[in-house]
Write a protein that holds these residues in place. Structure first.
Motif, mmCIF file in Angstrom:
data_model
loop_
_atom_site.group_PDB
_atom_site.id
_atom_site.type_symbol
_atom_site.label_atom_id
_atom_site.label_comp_id
_atom_site.label_asym_id
_atom_site.label_seq_id
_atom_site.Cartn_x
_atom_site.Cartn_y
_atom_site.Cartn_z
ATOM 1 N N LYS A 199 1.820 9.509 -6.136
ATOM 2 C CA LYS A 199 2.327 10.882 -5.932
ATOM 3 C C LYS A 199 1.210 11.854 -5.541
ATOM 4 C CE LYS A 199 6.190 10.605 -9.218
ATOM 5 N NZ LYS A 199 5.922 9.702 -10.349
ATOM 6 N N GLY A 200 0.395 11.453 -4.586
ATOM 7 C CA GLY A 200 -0.633 12.362 -4.077
ATOM 8 C C GLY A 200 -1.910 12.397 -4.901
ATOM 9 N N ILE A 227 0.839 -1.207 0.000
ATOM 10 C CA ILE A 227 0.000 0.000 0.000
ATOM 11 C C ILE A 227 0.874 1.256 0.000
ATOM 12 C CG2 ILE A 227 -1.673 1.321 1.372
ATOM 13 C CD1 ILE A 227 -2.918 -1.442 2.125
ATOM 14 N N SER A 228 1.984 1.219 0.721
ATOM 15 C CA SER A 228 2.801 2.427 0.733
ATOM 16 C C SER A 228 3.505 2.614 -0.615
ATOM 17 C CB SER A 228 3.754 2.462 1.937
ATOM 18 O OG SER A 228 4.911 1.758 1.658
ATOM 19 N N LYS A 229 3.867 1.507 -1.266
ATOM 20 C CA LYS A 229 4.440 1.636 -2.618
ATOM 21 C C LYS A 229 3.399 2.213 -3.580
ATOM 22 C CE LYS A 229 6.753 -0.841 -6.324
ATOM 23 N NZ LYS A 229 6.844 -2.118 -7.020
ATOM 24 N N TRP A 230 2.163 1.729 -3.452
ATOM 25 C CA TRP A 230 1.057 2.226 -4.277
ATOM 26 C C TRP A 230 0.881 3.732 -4.068
ATOM 27 C CZ3 TRP A 230 -2.425 2.245 -7.932
ATOM 28 C CH2 TRP A 230 -3.659 2.838 -7.756
#
Ligand code: NI
Length: 185
Positions: free
Chosen positions: A161-162, A153-156
């Protein structure tokens, strides 16, 4: 036919239960055709209705150049276990190892509303399980361990990029450039 926008992780429809298709009519067949076109443009091998913002219980697949339509699918037999990497058109560029049944038997209706059964193993079995999960609000990342899920999820989020949009638009040209891999479902 027309290309449909694909809903991405964070869109509530990906977590909702679908409704049984009562009647496989021309409207349903139009949706099926549009889903095939969208799936091929996105270089995917499977696409479920919630991924294009719809709540009909149906999905399309194409495994080894063979197209499949599953309407109201039910897994009636599961055997064995097999772990392999999966991706998803709704979580592009994120992959993770998922254990699935190695062999499944699925009952469904085809694009004419006729019942049929599929005995599947290998990639077809995996793809069927992945798509049928979509029809019940489940995503492949749900099967990852806590740490791997968090990392995915953090890679996603980093890749986004926001960007907070809940859909992505697929064009054949973009799809060719963006997707080096062929296994998003
Ligand atoms: Ni998927």
């Amino acid at each position: 036919m027309s290309l449909l926008d694909i809903y991405v992780l964070g869109a509530p429809i990906l977590r909702q239960e679908t409704r049984v298709v009562e009647n496989v009519d021309d409207g349903v067949r139009r949706l099926i055709d549009d889903m095939f076109e969208t799936m091929y443009a996105a270089k995917g091998i499977g696409l479920a209705a919630p991924q294009v913002g719809r709540n009909e219980r149906l999905a399309v697949l194409d495994i080894d150049q063979k197209p499949y339509v599953i309407v109201n699918p039910e897994i009636v037999l599961r055997e064995g276990a097999h772990k392999a990497e999966e991706g998803c058109l709704s979580i592009p560029e994120i992959y993770g190892d998922v254990e699935r049944a190695a062999h499944v038997k699925v009952k469904a209706l085809d694009r004419d509303g006729e019942p049929f059964e599929l005995d599947a193993s290998e990639l077809l079995a995996r793809c069927l399980q992945h798509e049928i999960d979509h029809l019940h609000g489940r995503l492949f990342i749900d099967y990852l361990g806590l740490l791997k899920r968090r990392a995915a999820i953090s890679k996603w989020e980093k890749l986004r990029k926001g960007d907070k949009s809940l859909t992505r638009t697929v064009t054949p040209r973009e799809a060719a450039a963006q997707h080096k891999r062929d296994e998003e479902l």
